[in-house]
Design a protein around this motif. Structure first.
Motif, PDB file in Angstrom:
ATOM      1  N   VAL A 267     -30.295   1.951  14.761  1.00  0.00           N
ATOM      2  CA  VAL A 267     -30.715   1.621  16.129  1.00  0.00           C
ATOM      3  C   VAL A 267     -32.013   2.335  16.472  1.00  0.00           C
ATOM      4  O   VAL A 267     -32.931   1.743  17.064  1.00  0.00           O
ATOM      5  N   PHE A 268     -32.132   3.610  16.091  1.00  0.00           N
ATOM      6  CA  PHE A 268     -33.342   4.369  16.390  1.00  0.00           C
ATOM      7  C   PHE A 268     -34.562   3.747  15.696  1.00  0.00           C
ATOM      8  O   PHE A 268     -35.626   3.590  16.313  1.00  0.00           O
TER       9      PHE A 268
ATOM     10  N   PHE B 199     -36.316  -4.392  27.779  1.00  0.00           N
ATOM     11  CA  PHE B 199     -34.977  -3.811  27.658  1.00  0.00           C
ATOM     12  C   PHE B 199     -34.773  -2.662  28.635  1.00  0.00           C
ATOM     13  O   PHE B 199     -33.688  -2.502  29.190  1.00  0.00           O
ATOM     14  N   GLY B 200     -35.798  -1.863  28.815  1.00  0.00           N
ATOM     15  CA  GLY B 200     -35.684  -0.692  29.679  1.00  0.00           C
ATOM     16  C   GLY B 200     -35.324   0.545  28.881  1.00  0.00           C
ATOM     17  O   GLY B 200     -34.475   0.490  27.984  1.00  0.00           O
ATOM     18  N   THR B 201     -35.969   1.659  29.212  1.00  0.00           N
ATOM     19  CA  THR B 201     -35.700   2.907  28.479  1.00  0.00           C
ATOM     20  C   THR B 201     -34.254   3.358  28.621  1.00  0.00           C
ATOM     21  O   THR B 201     -33.621   3.804  27.664  1.00  0.00           O
ATOM     22  N   ALA B 202     -33.723   3.236  29.844  1.00  0.00           N
ATOM     23  CA  ALA B 202     -32.337   3.667  30.074  1.00  0.00           C
ATOM     24  C   ALA B 202     -31.365   2.869  29.215  1.00  0.00           C
ATOM     25  O   ALA B 202     -30.429   3.421  28.632  1.00  0.00           O
ATOM     26  N   SER B 203     -31.582   1.558  29.118  1.00  0.00           N
ATOM     27  CA  SER B 203     -30.694   0.721  28.318  1.00  0.00           C
ATOM     28  C   SER B 203     -30.794   1.080  26.842  1.00  0.00           C
ATOM     29  O   SER B 203     -29.783   1.136  26.138  1.00  0.00           O
TER      30      SER B 203
ATOM     31  N   GLN C 239     -19.017   4.421  21.188  1.00  0.00           N
ATOM     32  CA  GLN C 239     -17.925   3.467  21.365  1.00  0.00           C
ATOM     33  C   GLN C 239     -17.521   2.847  20.028  1.00  0.00           C
ATOM     34  O   GLN C 239     -16.339   2.673  19.734  1.00  0.00           O
ATOM     35  N   VAL C 240     -18.512   2.510  19.204  1.00  0.00           N
ATOM     36  CA  VAL C 240     -18.227   1.968  17.867  1.00  0.00           C
ATOM     37  C   VAL C 240     -17.498   3.007  17.024  1.00  0.00           C
ATOM     38  O   VAL C 240     -16.550   2.694  16.291  1.00  0.00           O
ATOM     39  N   GLN C 241     -17.918   4.265  17.140  1.00  0.00           N
ATOM     40  CA  GLN C 241     -17.263   5.338  16.397  1.00  0.00           C
ATOM     41  C   GLN C 241     -15.799   5.485  16.815  1.00  0.00           C
ATOM     42  O   GLN C 241     -14.904   5.618  15.965  1.00  0.00           O
ATOM     43  N   THR C 242     -15.554   5.450  18.116  1.00  0.00           N
ATOM     44  CA  THR C 242     -14.173   5.554  18.611  1.00  0.00           C
ATOM     45  C   THR C 242     -13.327   4.377  18.126  1.00  0.00           C
ATOM     46  O   THR C 242     -12.177   4.554  17.710  1.00  0.00           O
ATOM     47  N   PHE C 243     -13.907   3.177  18.176  1.00  0.00           N
ATOM     48  CA  PHE C 243     -13.180   2.001  17.694  1.00  0.00           C
ATOM     49  C   PHE C 243     -12.883   2.107  16.205  1.00  0.00           C
ATOM     50  O   PHE C 243     -11.803   1.707  15.749  1.00  0.00           O
ATOM     51  N   ALA C 244     -13.822   2.655  15.443  1.00  0.00           N
ATOM     52  CA  ALA C 244     -13.601   2.810  14.002  1.00  0.00           C
ATOM     53  C   ALA C 244     -12.432   3.748  13.720  1.00  0.00           C
ATOM     54  O   ALA C 244     -11.598   3.475  12.840  1.00  0.00           O
ATOM     55  N   VAL C 245     -12.348   4.845  14.480  1.00  0.00           N
ATOM     56  CA  VAL C 245     -11.218   5.772  14.298  1.00  0.00           C
ATOM     57  C   VAL C 245      -9.899   5.074  14.607  1.00  0.00           C
ATOM     58  O   VAL C 245      -8.914   5.189  13.853  1.00  0.00           O
TER      59      VAL C 245
ATOM     60  N   ALA D  75     -28.364   3.694  21.881  1.00  0.00           N
ATOM     61  CA  ALA D  75     -28.437   4.648  20.774  1.00  0.00           C
ATOM     62  C   ALA D  75     -27.430   5.785  20.897  1.00  0.00           C
ATOM     63  O   ALA D  75     -27.209   6.511  19.922  1.00  0.00           O
ATOM     64  N   THR D  76     -26.820   5.952  22.067  1.00  0.00           N
ATOM     65  CA  THR D  76     -25.893   7.071  22.263  1.00  0.00           C
ATOM     66  C   THR D  76     -24.486   6.574  22.595  1.00  0.00           C
ATOM     67  O   THR D  76     -23.588   6.593  21.757  1.00  0.00           O
ATOM     68  N   ASN D  77     -24.304   6.090  23.814  1.00  0.00           N
ATOM     69  CA  ASN D  77     -22.966   5.711  24.263  1.00  0.00           C
ATOM     70  C   ASN D  77     -22.388   4.551  23.462  1.00  0.00           C
ATOM     71  O   ASN D  77     -21.213   4.575  23.074  1.00  0.00           O
TER      72      ASN D  77
END
Length: 227
Positions: free
Chosen positions: A95-96, A110-114, A125-131, A119-121
């Protein structure tokens, strides 16, 4: 399904750990299914007959199986966490690099905030779903098949009741998941709003203080945070 497709390609480098994970899940599932049978044996052949030796041997077997199950569960959690963290690391890097390749016009659209949220949240979420997928979704089919086999071995007519409850539970869980999707999408949009407001406030903190707009900015952040 989108998350599963996203994970599928990034789990290939971890084939050895995935095989180990499935084997550990199999051990854990077999231990879980063996405990009720061992407990029934202790009661039927030990307690009801007054056989102290059978009670002690059965209890020792149950303790050993419980320790084996606990060890397998701990190993499963550790292995799943390592795989999920590795997937999140690789995805965050992708993503980076993709963000760095965007033009100024695309970043503005896209916007900087988005982009920060992606790249973070979103990666988290994908990491949590993978676990969850590696721990619960892998164990569920093993427990389902093993539980059906154990139920059919004990009482076939009574086990047929499961044929009624399994579709009902599947329908209920599917309904909850479908209702969660728009709520989750809205939550992600509001997270973008919180990140945008916070970034604007940090960037313009001197201007805010110079014009004594602290109260207004607190109200802005409170509104985005509450949403």
């Amino acid at each position: 399904m989108t998350l599963l497709r996203l994970l599928a390609g990034r789990l290939r480098p971890h084939r050895a750990r995935l095989v180990l994970l499935v084997l550990l899940q199999l051990v854990q599932s077999l231990a879980s299914l063996a405990l009720p049978a061992l407990n029934a044996g202790v009661i039927d052949e030990g307690v009801l007959r007054g056989d102290t030796g059978r009670v002690l041997s059965g209890g020792a077997a149950m303790a050993a199986v419980t320790l084996l199950q606990a060890a397998a569960a701990a190993a499963v959690t550790c292995t799943a966490a390592r795989i999920a963290l590795s997937v999140a690391r690789d995805l965050r890097s992708e993503v980076f690099r993709r963000i760095q390749d965007l033009s100024v016009l695309e970043r503005g659209r896209f916007g900087t905030a988005s982009l920060i949220t992606r790249a973070t949240n979103d990666v988290q979420q994908v990491q949590t779903f993978a676990v969850l997928a590696l721990t619960m979704l892998v164990a569920a089919p093993l427990l389902c098949v093993g539980g059906l086999a154990a139920a059919l071995r004990q009482d076939v007519p009574l086990a047929l009741v499961l044929l009624l409850f399994v579709p009902v539970m599947t329908l209920a869980v599917g309904t909850v998941v479908l209702r969660m999707r728009p709520l989750f999408r809205g939550m992600q949009e509001h997270l973008d709003g919180v990140t945008r407001v916070l970034r604007e406030q940090i960037t313009g903190v001197r201007v805010v203080r110079a014009f004594v707009r602290d109260g207004h900015e607190r109200a802005r952040f409170a509104g985005a945070n509450t949403a």
